[in-house]
Design an enzyme around this catalytic site. Sequence first.
Site, PDB file in Angstrom:
ATOM      1  N   HIS A   1       0.842  -1.184   0.000  1.00  0.00           N
ATOM      2  CA  HIS A   1       0.000   0.000   0.000  1.00  0.00           C
ATOM      3  C   HIS A   1       0.889   1.251   0.000  1.00  0.00           C
ATOM      4  O   HIS A   1       2.077   1.184   0.343  1.00  0.00           O
ATOM      5  CB  HIS A   1      -0.907   0.009   1.226  1.00  0.00           C
ATOM      6  CG  HIS A   1      -2.028  -0.993   1.158  1.00  0.00           C
ATOM      7  ND1 HIS A   1      -3.071  -1.015   2.047  1.00  0.00           N
ATOM      8  CD2 HIS A   1      -2.269  -2.005   0.281  1.00  0.00           C
ATOM      9  CE1 HIS A   1      -3.903  -1.995   1.742  1.00  0.00           C
ATOM     10  NE2 HIS A   1      -3.437  -2.612   0.667  1.00  0.00           N
TER      11      HIS A   1
ATOM     12  N   GLU B   1       0.972   4.036   1.880  1.00  0.00           N
ATOM     13  CA  GLU B   1       1.530   4.438   3.169  1.00  0.00           C
ATOM     14  C   GLU B   1       2.642   3.487   3.595  1.00  0.00           C
ATOM     15  O   GLU B   1       3.682   3.891   4.119  1.00  0.00           O
ATOM     16  CB  GLU B   1       0.448   4.473   4.248  1.00  0.00           C
ATOM     17  CG  GLU B   1      -0.716   5.401   3.947  1.00  0.00           C
ATOM     18  CD  GLU B   1      -1.859   4.664   3.255  1.00  0.00           C
ATOM     19  OE1 GLU B   1      -1.600   3.922   2.279  1.00  0.00           O
ATOM     20  OE2 GLU B   1      -3.017   4.825   3.690  1.00  0.00           O
TER      21      GLU B   1
ATOM     22  N   CYS C   1      -6.138   2.304   5.308  1.00  0.00           N
ATOM     23  CA  CYS C   1      -6.939   1.119   5.575  1.00  0.00           C
ATOM     24  C   CYS C   1      -6.954   0.776   7.055  1.00  0.00           C
ATOM     25  O   CYS C   1      -5.976   0.997   7.774  1.00  0.00           O
ATOM     26  CB  CYS C   1      -6.445  -0.060   4.742  1.00  0.00           C
ATOM     27  SG  CYS C   1      -4.801  -0.671   5.177  1.00  0.00           S
TER      28      CYS C   1
ATOM     29  N   CYS D   1      -2.550   0.010   7.296  1.00  0.00           N
ATOM     30  CA  CYS D   1      -1.822   1.269   7.113  1.00  0.00           C
ATOM     31  C   CYS D   1      -2.102   2.243   8.255  1.00  0.00           C
ATOM     32  O   CYS D   1      -1.226   3.000   8.665  1.00  0.00           O
ATOM     33  CB  CYS D   1      -2.187   1.899   5.775  1.00  0.00           C
ATOM     34  SG  CYS D   1      -1.527   0.990   4.358  1.00  0.00           S
TER      35      CYS D   1
END
Length: 314
Positions: A217, A219, A242, A252
């Site tokens: 992801h 981040e 998330c 995240c």
Amino acid sequence: MFQEKPSPDQIACARALRKVDNTAEGRLWLRLRNKQTGIKFRRQEPIGPHFADFACRELKLVVEVDGSQHIESEHDRKRNVFMNAEGWSVARFWHSDVLNNMDTVLETLAAVIDGRITERVDSREFQFHPAAAPSPGAHPNPLPQGARVRTLTPSPLGGEGWGEGDCSADTSYMQRALEIGLFQLGRTIPNPSVGCVIIRDGMVIAEGATGDGGRPHAEEAALATLDNKAEGATAYVTLEPCGERSNGGCSCSQLLVEAGVKRVVFACEDPSPYASHIGTERLKAAGIAVETGLMADECAALIADFINNLPVKR
């Protein structure tokens, strides 16, 4: 902005690329090297995650030599977006023209260098994409139907949210996060493409985008460059961090908590009926300031396909 100085790995890769046999590039290089055009070009120059066939840093001009398979290439479009956002103009010629019409190629390039071609050209014979400041207007792709995005207004008591009078610095950082996400658009299925920028003391300290195939992801990618430590920093993300991971890994939102960020600004809420608000609640519970809605309409373009494929909660 990406660092101007290439890494040792990029330098090694550029050297290897220069040795690749490419007749068209080689012939054009013979006409560009040693300042024959009046300016200095470098061959296979690293710019961010890309390598330009030829680049003049003085004019911030990239020259690409491509085959016909690159016509209307989505990858090249995203590459142009990235280059333009970094302040580079891109001139693109075709192999066949370099091999068979070198004089025309050089005349056209001279017109670009001299400033006689400044507007965008997008034809099958030649393409030119000038660097331009990001447009303050709405993204051409509107917010998809079904997306749940709050656009809040600033509270006189210092509450969360964004409306008129947004800080230009915050908007600039979110614009950068959007540009990073756009570069990965179409590569992250089944996950949405997300961009993340982390700043501290007014300086960008990390950037990340969703990886190919949806992992890592955004981040996660940005924090990894900081060894997952970002005490006192602000994270700008195009989508709500998330709250849960389908693979059971650390979310995240939890990564941001553990990294020590003090503020998170995100554009669009997670449109998933199973996940929306979970990440926000975790961030707030940890005492992190959360603000949402900044550039929501523009960033919604990154999640349009993701929304269309979401399951319906029953």
